[in-house]
Motif scaffolding. Sequence first.
Motif, PDB file in Angstrom:
ATOM      1  N   ALA A 151      18.304  -7.703   5.335  1.00 27.15           N
ATOM      2  CA  ALA A 151      17.643  -7.325   4.083  1.00 27.15           C
ATOM      3  C   ALA A 151      16.190  -7.784   4.062  1.00 27.15           C
ATOM      4  CB  ALA A 151      18.402  -7.923   2.899  1.00 27.15           C
ATOM      5  N   LEU A 152      15.948  -9.008   4.475  1.00 29.21           N
ATOM      6  CA  LEU A 152      14.583  -9.540   4.461  1.00 29.21           C
ATOM      7  C   LEU A 152      13.695  -8.809   5.459  1.00 29.21           C
ATOM      8  CD1 LEU A 152      15.485 -13.313   4.147  1.00 29.21           C
ATOM      9  CD2 LEU A 152      14.322 -11.928   2.424  1.00 29.21           C
ATOM     10  N   ALA A 153      14.263  -8.437   6.606  1.00 32.59           N
ATOM     11  CA  ALA A 153      13.489  -7.671   7.586  1.00 32.59           C
ATOM     12  C   ALA A 153      13.076  -6.323   7.002  1.00 32.59           C
ATOM     13  CB  ALA A 153      14.310  -7.477   8.862  1.00 32.59           C
ATOM     14  N   LEU A 154      13.987  -5.675   6.284  1.00 35.01           N
ATOM     15  CA  LEU A 154      13.667  -4.396   5.645  1.00 35.01           C
ATOM     16  C   LEU A 154      12.581  -4.568   4.584  1.00 35.01           C
ATOM     17  CD1 LEU A 154      17.186  -2.747   5.183  1.00 35.01           C
ATOM     18  CD2 LEU A 154      15.334  -1.963   6.669  1.00 35.01           C
ATOM     19  N   ILE A 155      12.678  -5.639   3.810  1.00 33.56           N
ATOM     20  CA  ILE A 155      11.683  -5.886   2.766  1.00 33.56           C
ATOM     21  C   ILE A 155      10.305  -6.107   3.380  1.00 33.56           C
ATOM     22  CG2 ILE A 155      10.976  -7.509   0.966  1.00 33.56           C
ATOM     23  CD1 ILE A 155      13.931  -7.915   0.318  1.00 33.56           C
ATOM     24  N   ILE A 156      10.262  -6.823   4.496  1.00 30.29           N
ATOM     25  CA  ILE A 156       8.986  -7.046   5.181  1.00 30.29           C
ATOM     26  C   ILE A 156       8.391  -5.720   5.643  1.00 30.29           C
ATOM     27  CG2 ILE A 156       7.898  -8.047   7.226  1.00 30.29           C
ATOM     28  CD1 ILE A 156       9.957 -10.330   7.024  1.00 30.29           C
ATOM     29  N   VAL A 157       9.216  -4.893   6.281  1.00 26.78           N
ATOM     30  CA  VAL A 157       8.742  -3.607   6.800  1.00 26.78           C
ATOM     31  C   VAL A 157       8.237  -2.712   5.671  1.00 26.78           C
ATOM     32  CG1 VAL A 157       9.469  -1.467   7.922  1.00 26.78           C
ATOM     33  CG2 VAL A 157      10.197  -3.667   8.851  1.00 26.78           C
ATOM     34  N   VAL A 158       8.992  -2.656   4.579  1.00 23.73           N
ATOM     35  CA  VAL A 158       8.617  -1.791   3.460  1.00 23.73           C
ATOM     36  C   VAL A 158       7.305  -2.241   2.825  1.00 23.73           C
ATOM     37  CG1 VAL A 158       9.277  -1.115   1.130  1.00 23.73           C
ATOM     38  CG2 VAL A 158      10.951  -1.010   2.956  1.00 23.73           C
ATOM     39  N   ASN A 159       7.130  -3.539   2.675  1.00 27.04           N
ATOM     40  CA  ASN A 159       5.890  -4.032   2.073  1.00 27.04           C
ATOM     41  C   ASN A 159       4.691  -3.833   2.993  1.00 27.04           C
ATOM     42  OD1 ASN A 159       6.124  -5.435  -0.678  1.00 27.04           O
ATOM     43  ND2 ASN A 159       7.946  -6.177   0.383  1.00 27.04           N
ATOM     44  N   VAL A 160       4.896  -3.998   4.290  1.00 27.92           N
ATOM     45  CA  VAL A 160       3.807  -3.732   5.235  1.00 27.92           C
ATOM     46  C   VAL A 160       3.431  -2.255   5.188  1.00 27.92           C
ATOM     47  CG1 VAL A 160       3.194  -3.647   7.675  1.00 27.92           C
ATOM     48  CG2 VAL A 160       4.345  -5.661   6.756  1.00 27.92           C
ATOM     49  N   HIS A 161       4.440  -1.391   5.107  1.00 29.50           N
ATOM     50  CA  HIS A 161       4.177   0.045   4.995  1.00 29.50           C
ATOM     51  C   HIS A 161       3.422   0.357   3.709  1.00 29.50           C
ATOM     52  CE1 HIS A 161       5.352   4.260   3.931  1.00 29.50           C
ATOM     53  NE2 HIS A 161       5.017   4.452   5.192  1.00 29.50           N
ATOM     54  N   ASP A 162       3.800  -0.307   2.631  1.00 30.22           N
ATOM     55  CA  ASP A 162       3.125  -0.125   1.347  1.00 30.22           C
ATOM     56  C   ASP A 162       1.664  -0.567   1.441  1.00 30.22           C
ATOM     57  OD1 ASP A 162       3.451   0.764  -1.326  1.00 30.22           O
ATOM     58  OD2 ASP A 162       3.423  -1.303  -2.024  1.00 30.22           O
ATOM     59  N   LEU A 163       1.432  -1.680   2.122  1.00 30.97           N
ATOM     60  CA  LEU A 163       0.071  -2.191   2.294  1.00 30.97           C
ATOM     61  C   LEU A 163      -0.782  -1.215   3.103  1.00 30.97           C
ATOM     62  CD1 LEU A 163      -2.065  -4.430   2.114  1.00 30.97           C
ATOM     63  CD2 LEU A 163      -1.006  -5.481   4.130  1.00 30.97           C
ATOM     64  N   VAL A 164      -0.214  -0.713   4.190  1.00 28.98           N
ATOM     65  CA  VAL A 164      -0.950   0.240   5.026  1.00 28.98           C
ATOM     66  C   VAL A 164      -1.265   1.511   4.246  1.00 28.98           C
ATOM     67  CG1 VAL A 164      -0.807   1.695   7.086  1.00 28.98           C
ATOM     68  CG2 VAL A 164      -0.005  -0.668   7.175  1.00 28.98           C
ATOM     69  N   ALA A 165      -0.322   1.946   3.396  1.00 29.51           N
ATOM     70  CA  ALA A 165      -0.546   3.148   2.594  1.00 29.51           C
ATOM     71  C   ALA A 165      -1.726   2.964   1.649  1.00 29.51           C
ATOM     72  CB  ALA A 165       0.717   3.484   1.801  1.00 29.51           C
ATOM     73  N   HIS A 166      -1.832   1.787   1.051  1.00 28.49           N
ATOM     74  CA  HIS A 166      -2.961   1.512   0.163  1.00 28.49           C
ATOM     75  C   HIS A 166      -4.275   1.496   0.940  1.00 28.49           C
ATOM     76  CE1 HIS A 166      -0.933   0.847  -3.577  1.00 28.49           C
ATOM     77  NE2 HIS A 166      -0.168  -0.114  -3.093  1.00 28.49           N
ATOM     78  N   LEU A 167      -4.272   0.829   2.082  1.00 28.30           N
ATOM     79  CA  LEU A 167      -5.501   0.729   2.868  1.00 28.30           C
ATOM     80  C   LEU A 167      -5.922   2.086   3.423  1.00 28.30           C
ATOM     81  CD1 LEU A 167      -4.889  -2.614   4.808  1.00 28.30           C
ATOM     82  CD2 LEU A 167      -6.271  -2.233   2.765  1.00 28.30           C
ATOM     83  N   ALA A 168      -4.939   2.909   3.774  1.00 27.77           N
ATOM     84  CA  ALA A 168      -5.267   4.246   4.274  1.00 27.77           C
ATOM     85  C   ALA A 168      -5.938   5.080   3.196  1.00 27.77           C
ATOM     86  CB  ALA A 168      -4.002   4.940   4.770  1.00 27.77           C
TER      87      ALA A 168
END
Length: 207
Positions: free
Chosen positions: A59-76
């Motif tokens: 679960a924590l690994a998924l949360i990390i991946v999702v938040n990193v993806h969210d961060l990249v989406a904002h920066l993009a």
Amino acid sequence: MVKLATARESRMYGPGRGRTRAEYINAGLYLFATVVLGSGFGAQFSLEPRSSLVLMLIALALIIVVNVHDLVAHLAGIDFRLPLMELDTQLAFVEFAVPLVQALGSLLFFLGILILFVEEEKGYVYFRFEKHALNMLIAGPVLWVLGSIHNSCQIYERADGHVQILQQSVQLPFLIGSTLFMVGGILNSQEQTGLSRHGMGLLVSFD
């Protein structure tokens, strides 16, 4: 933190219709990870309590991946031009800081659980790391609380009732849940003082 609805048009999850689809997949994965995390804590009451640690790590690994993806989406959305954050408070303190802080908090929590899992599997050979693991189980939720507070400060560009309801349905429970995790971690750390528990025994306050 993953949001169930877009607050700003600048988030770039992908081109055209794929952007909305990817964003809701992102939110769905976050919800799934939350359910798995809760199941992990509940599994500590089962006959195979070690499985609870595995579920929590997943679960924590998924949360990390999702938040990193969210961060990249904002920066993009701003073509990774970080200096623009000086001109937009929400961009810096919400859309950049929130997923970053949530990812770091999840990483610390992940490492804390991983240390206890390794001890459980190897027969308690890393005693010197136990204190660090307990501190990580506190530091992770502290960052979650900070991120959830930041997330509640966002300003809506598409402020219809549907968006408001979706956002509030995420923000308040996340703040409450993060606070409970933080308080639980602190109480658990204090309870373990002076005791000779190891491995999963250090999660007694989470049971």
